[in-house]
Motif scaffolding. Sequence first.
Motif, short mmCIF file in Angstrom:
data_model
loop_
_atom_site.label_atom_id
_atom_site.label_comp_id
_atom_site.label_asym_id
_atom_site.label_seq_id
_atom_site.Cartn_x
_atom_site.Cartn_y
_atom_site.Cartn_z
N THR A 21 6.16 44.22 -53.40
CA THR A 21 7.12 43.83 -54.44
C THR A 21 7.84 45.05 -54.99
OG1 THR A 21 5.77 41.91 -55.03
CG2 THR A 21 7.35 42.70 -56.69
N LEU A 22 7.09 46.07 -55.33
CA LEU A 22 7.70 47.28 -55.89
C LEU A 22 8.59 47.99 -54.87
CD1 LEU A 22 4.62 48.62 -57.89
CD2 LEU A 22 6.76 47.72 -58.85
N SER A 23 8.15 48.05 -53.63
CA SER A 23 8.96 48.69 -52.59
C SER A 23 10.32 48.00 -52.47
CB SER A 23 8.25 48.62 -51.24
OG SER A 23 7.06 49.33 -51.26
N GLN A 24 10.30 46.69 -52.43
CA GLN A 24 11.54 45.93 -52.30
C GLN A 24 12.42 46.08 -53.53
OE1 GLN A 24 12.42 44.52 -49.39
NE2 GLN A 24 14.39 44.26 -50.36
N MET A 25 11.82 46.02 -54.70
CA MET A 25 12.59 46.17 -55.95
C MET A 25 13.26 47.55 -56.02
SD MET A 25 10.00 44.37 -58.69
CE MET A 25 10.99 44.76 -60.14
N LEU A 26 12.54 48.58 -55.64
CA LEU A 26 13.11 49.93 -55.68
C LEU A 26 14.21 50.10 -54.64
CD1 LEU A 26 9.84 51.91 -56.26
CD2 LEU A 26 11.81 51.84 -57.81
N SER A 27 14.02 49.52 -53.48
CA SER A 27 15.03 49.56 -52.44
C SER A 27 16.33 48.92 -52.93
CB SER A 27 14.51 48.83 -51.19
OG SER A 27 15.52 48.71 -50.23
N GLU A 28 16.20 47.80 -53.59
CA GLU A 28 17.38 47.10 -54.12
C GLU A 28 17.99 47.87 -55.30
OE1 GLU A 28 16.01 43.11 -54.96
OE2 GLU A 28 15.55 42.77 -52.84
N GLU A 29 17.17 48.38 -56.18
CA GLU A 29 17.66 49.11 -57.36
C GLU A 29 18.45 50.35 -56.97
OE1 GLU A 29 17.65 50.30 -61.60
OE2 GLU A 29 17.18 48.39 -60.66
N TYR A 30 17.95 51.10 -56.00
CA TYR A 30 18.57 52.37 -55.62
C TYR A 30 19.45 52.27 -54.37
CZ TYR A 30 15.55 54.81 -58.96
OH TYR A 30 14.92 55.25 -60.11
N LYS A 31 19.48 51.08 -53.77
CA LYS A 31 20.27 50.87 -52.54
C LYS A 31 19.85 51.83 -51.43
CE LYS A 31 23.29 48.05 -54.71
NZ LYS A 31 22.43 47.47 -55.74
N VAL A 32 18.52 51.89 -51.21
CA VAL A 32 17.96 52.74 -50.16
C VAL A 32 17.15 51.88 -49.20
CG1 VAL A 32 17.93 54.83 -51.58
CG2 VAL A 32 15.91 53.34 -51.52
N HIS A 33 16.85 52.47 -48.07
CA HIS A 33 16.09 51.77 -47.03
C HIS A 33 14.62 51.62 -47.44
CE1 HIS A 33 15.16 50.34 -43.02
NE2 HIS A 33 14.21 51.25 -42.91
N CYS A 34 14.06 50.47 -47.15
CA CYS A 34 12.63 50.21 -47.36
C CYS A 34 11.99 49.92 -46.01
CB CYS A 34 12.44 49.02 -48.30
SG CYS A 34 10.71 48.57 -48.55
N VAL A 35 10.94 50.65 -45.68
CA VAL A 35 10.19 50.40 -44.46
C VAL A 35 9.08 49.42 -44.83
CG1 VAL A 35 8.77 51.41 -42.65
CG2 VAL A 35 10.71 52.71 -43.58
N PRO A 36 9.14 48.19 -44.31
CA PRO A 36 8.15 47.17 -44.69
C PRO A 36 6.77 47.47 -44.13
CG PRO A 36 9.58 46.32 -42.98
CD PRO A 36 10.11 47.68 -43.35
N GLU A 37 5.79 46.81 -44.70
CA GLU A 37 4.41 46.96 -44.21
C GLU A 37 4.31 46.35 -42.82
OE1 GLU A 37 -0.18 45.72 -45.24
OE2 GLU A 37 1.43 44.94 -46.47
#
Length: 174
Positions: A21-37
């Motif tokens: 949840t936090l990874s996705q939220m931060l990715s959206e907030e900062y418009k950066v790439h998130c590497v999923p689990e």
Amino acid sequence: MLNKRPKIIVFTGPESTAKSTLSQMLSEEYKVHCVPEYAREYVAGLDRDYAYEDVEAIAKHQIASYRKACGLNQAFVVFDTFLIITKVWFTEVYKKVPVWFEAFLKDVKIDLHLLCYPDIEWVADGIRENENKRMYLFEQYEQELKRYSFNYRIINGRGDERFQQAKNHINQIL
């Protein structure tokens, strides 16, 4: 245009502590790439119990994802779990860690680990398996972070408090 590798931010911690949840939220907030689990996806796709070789395959995928992320033109990249969790998985389940894995972990450059504290409710999902070991695993992850002298901060609290802590820690290193 950025001329250096992005900062690498990694979530680690026991199951059901809001890493995804936090990874996705931060990715959206900062418009950066998130590497999923990747481990969750991999294990869910098996029609049998996972084996040592499966954990090795997961680790190799995580390393490939790290190398790819280092080439992205972004301020930072968020990883929803990474090798500390995998190392503890190797150790706890199989009592051994591949030599190549240990060598990579020793030299990998992570700018910040966000270690999620198990102070929120456990949510079963069919993949998770350590409801009664969350505090023990938290301590194992923290011990490994210290062992490798990784920069880390503990994330705790409920709701938006976790997200705000994560943002504050990231902003300090940007």
